[in-house]
Design an enzyme around this catalytic site. Structure first.
Site, mmCIF file in Angstrom:
data_model
loop_
_atom_site.group_PDB
_atom_site.id
_atom_site.type_symbol
_atom_site.label_atom_id
_atom_site.label_comp_id
_atom_site.label_asym_id
_atom_site.label_seq_id
_atom_site.Cartn_x
_atom_site.Cartn_y
_atom_site.Cartn_z
ATOM 1 N N ARG A 102 2.839 1.057 -9.442
ATOM 2 C CA ARG A 102 2.705 2.180 -10.359
ATOM 3 C C ARG A 102 3.550 1.898 -11.596
ATOM 4 O O ARG A 102 4.752 1.653 -11.468
ATOM 5 C CB ARG A 102 3.239 3.414 -9.611
ATOM 6 C CG ARG A 102 2.762 4.709 -10.105
ATOM 7 C CD ARG A 102 3.140 5.798 -9.131
ATOM 8 N NE ARG A 102 4.559 6.110 -9.108
ATOM 9 C CZ ARG A 102 5.044 7.341 -9.040
ATOM 10 N NH1 ARG A 102 4.224 8.368 -8.953
ATOM 11 N NH2 ARG A 102 6.335 7.561 -9.005
ATOM 12 N N THR A 106 3.739 5.222 -17.366
ATOM 13 C CA THR A 106 2.463 5.962 -17.384
ATOM 14 C C THR A 106 2.087 6.517 -16.011
ATOM 15 O O THR A 106 1.218 7.378 -15.911
ATOM 16 C CB THR A 106 1.316 5.036 -17.824
ATOM 17 O OG1 THR A 106 1.167 4.017 -16.821
ATOM 18 C CG2 THR A 106 1.617 4.367 -19.161
ATOM 19 N N ASP A 198 12.519 6.249 -3.653
ATOM 20 C CA ASP A 198 11.549 5.149 -3.792
ATOM 21 C C ASP A 198 11.411 4.432 -2.454
ATOM 22 O O ASP A 198 12.314 3.716 -2.007
ATOM 23 C CB ASP A 198 12.008 4.165 -4.876
ATOM 24 C CG ASP A 198 10.900 3.171 -5.190
ATOM 25 O OD1 ASP A 198 10.467 3.111 -6.339
ATOM 26 O OD2 ASP A 198 10.455 2.467 -4.254
ATOM 27 N N ASP A 201 11.649 0.481 -2.284
ATOM 28 C CA ASP A 201 13.030 0.009 -2.449
ATOM 29 C C ASP A 201 13.867 0.301 -1.213
ATOM 30 O O ASP A 201 14.681 -0.526 -0.781
ATOM 31 C CB ASP A 201 13.660 0.672 -3.678
ATOM 32 C CG ASP A 201 13.148 0.071 -4.975
ATOM 33 O OD1 ASP A 201 12.643 -1.071 -4.943
ATOM 34 O OD2 ASP A 201 13.237 0.745 -6.013
HETATM 35 O O1 LIG Z 1 0.557 8.471 -5.824
HETATM 36 P P1 LIG Z 1 1.140 7.574 -6.877
HETATM 37 O O2 LIG Z 1 1.648 8.338 -8.055
HETATM 38 O O3 LIG Z 1 0.219 6.465 -7.271
HETATM 39 O O4 LIG Z 1 2.473 6.942 -6.261
HETATM 40 C C1 LIG Z 1 2.553 6.435 -4.985
HETATM 41 C C2 LIG Z 1 2.754 4.947 -4.992
HETATM 42 O O5 LIG Z 1 4.064 4.645 -5.518
HETATM 43 C C3 LIG Z 1 4.737 3.814 -4.587
HETATM 44 O O6 LIG Z 1 4.496 2.463 -4.838
HETATM 45 P P2 LIG Z 1 5.209 1.671 -6.052
HETATM 46 O O7 LIG Z 1 4.362 1.709 -7.278
HETATM 47 O O8 LIG Z 1 6.612 2.155 -6.183
HETATM 48 O O9 LIG Z 1 5.161 0.191 -5.541
HETATM 49 P P3 LIG Z 1 6.072 -0.503 -4.428
HETATM 50 O O10 LIG Z 1 5.608 0.009 -3.103
HETATM 51 O O11 LIG Z 1 5.822 -1.930 -4.627
HETATM 52 O O12 LIG Z 1 7.507 -0.100 -4.700
HETATM 53 C C4 LIG Z 1 4.155 4.241 -3.263
HETATM 54 O O13 LIG Z 1 4.371 3.337 -2.228
HETATM 55 C C5 LIG Z 1 2.708 4.429 -3.587
HETATM 56 O O14 LIG Z 1 1.937 3.245 -3.518
HETATM 57 O O1 LIG Z 2 8.613 9.921 -4.531
HETATM 58 C C1 LIG Z 2 7.997 8.847 -4.663
HETATM 59 C C2 LIG Z 2 6.852 8.722 -5.475
HETATM 60 C C3 LIG Z 2 6.223 7.515 -5.563
HETATM 61 N N1 LIG Z 2 6.724 6.469 -4.883
HETATM 62 C C4 LIG Z 2 7.808 6.564 -4.098
HETATM 63 O O2 LIG Z 2 8.227 5.582 -3.480
HETATM 64 N N2 LIG Z 2 8.423 7.742 -4.007
HETATM 65 MG MG LIG Z 3 8.273 1.546 -5.401
#
Ligand SMILES: O=P(O)(O)OC[C@H]1O[C@H](OP(=O)(O)OP(=O)(O)O)[C@H](O)[C@@H]1O
Ligand SMILES: O=c1cc[nH]c(=O)[nH]1
Ligand SMILES: [Mg+2]
Length: 207
Positions: A102, A106, A198, A201
């Site tokens: 994400r 944006t 997150d 993370d």
């Molecule tokens: O519903 P949304 O607004 O799309 O957000 C949710 C997404 O955000 C996080 O991933 P992230 O982009 O942080 O990637 P990561 O798992 O690699 O940290 C989470 O694991 C989802 O995939």
């Molecule tokens: O709260 C949130 C939203 C998006 N992705 C995450 O990991 N946590």
């Molecule tokens: Mg993430």
């Protein structure tokens, strides 16, 4: 389509563990997997069965086994945290992968990887990602799966915001949603409140 928030005391207890800021990476990962396993147990309750003729040490008998292959598809990275727990319940499941991140400004999802077992289109697909925030990532992932011919897709997440649930229901009304918790809202940075921070993370110790 339906939204099911699984009502189970062990799931609630373990979810409280992962919401706490002080939970270590090791305990966070372990609890996410345990919740995923419990969710898999509940979600598969009514999966179709087919009769099979077997031989017990005593006699021939008609018994039942799962009628469909199951493919678990985690959205990278955070979805990976749920895979082992679900595989502990469904060891015959295959695993596909969707890489999405994400954009922090944006909040739009960006695709960077996709790999699926050949059987995915005729399988029951469990799309797994702990966090359903705006719903953009899950909606894109479902579109990717549908383009590959998948017809039976079920979304399995730990914590959702109402905004994400609304987006998924609007974009993909045919996909049932299973959650461990439906939280209050998104904050101005697109994080779920109260949420757990997150998830990627916290699972992998980055940041
Ligand atoms: O519903 P949304 O607004 O799309 O957000 C949710 C997404 O955000 C996080 O991933 P992230 O982009 O942080 O990637 P990561 O798992 O690699 O940290 C989470 O694991 C989802 O995939
Ligand atoms: O709260 C949130 C939203 C998006 N992705 C995450 O990991 N946590
Ligand atoms: Mg993430």
């Amino acid at each position: 389509m339906s939204v099911t928030v699984l009502n189970h005391s062990l799931i609630k207890h373990k979810l409280t563990n992962i919401r706490k800021t002080q939970t270590t990476t090791k305990d966070f990962y372990q609890n996410v997997n345990e919740i995923a396993g419990l969710m898999a147990y509940e979600i598969t309750r009514d999966f179709p069965l087919k009769p099979v003729e077997i031989e017990t040490p005593i006699c021939k008998s008609v018994q039942y086994e799962l009628a469909n292959e199951v493919v678990i598809v985690p959205i990278l990275r955070a979805g990976l945290g749920m895979v082992d727990g679900i595989r502990s319940m469904i060891p015959t499941a295959k695993v596909g992968f969707i890489g999405l991140y994400r954009d922090e400004e944006t909040l739009e999802p960006h695709e960077y990887y996709a790999k699926f077992p050949e059987t995915v289109k005729n399988s029951i697909v469990l799309l797994v990602d702990p966090m359903l925030a705006t719903g953009g990532s899950a909606s894109s992932a479902i579109t990717m799966l549908k383009k590959r011919g998948c017809k039976d897709i079920r979304y399995v997440g730990l914590v959702a915001a109402p905004e994400g649930v609304r987006t998924l229901q609007k974009d993909h009304p045919d996909v049932p949603i299973y959650l461990a918790a439906l939280d209050e809202k998104l904050n101005e940075n697109g994080y779920i409140v109260p949420g757990l921070g997150d998830c990627g993370d916290r699972l992998f110790g980055t940041r």
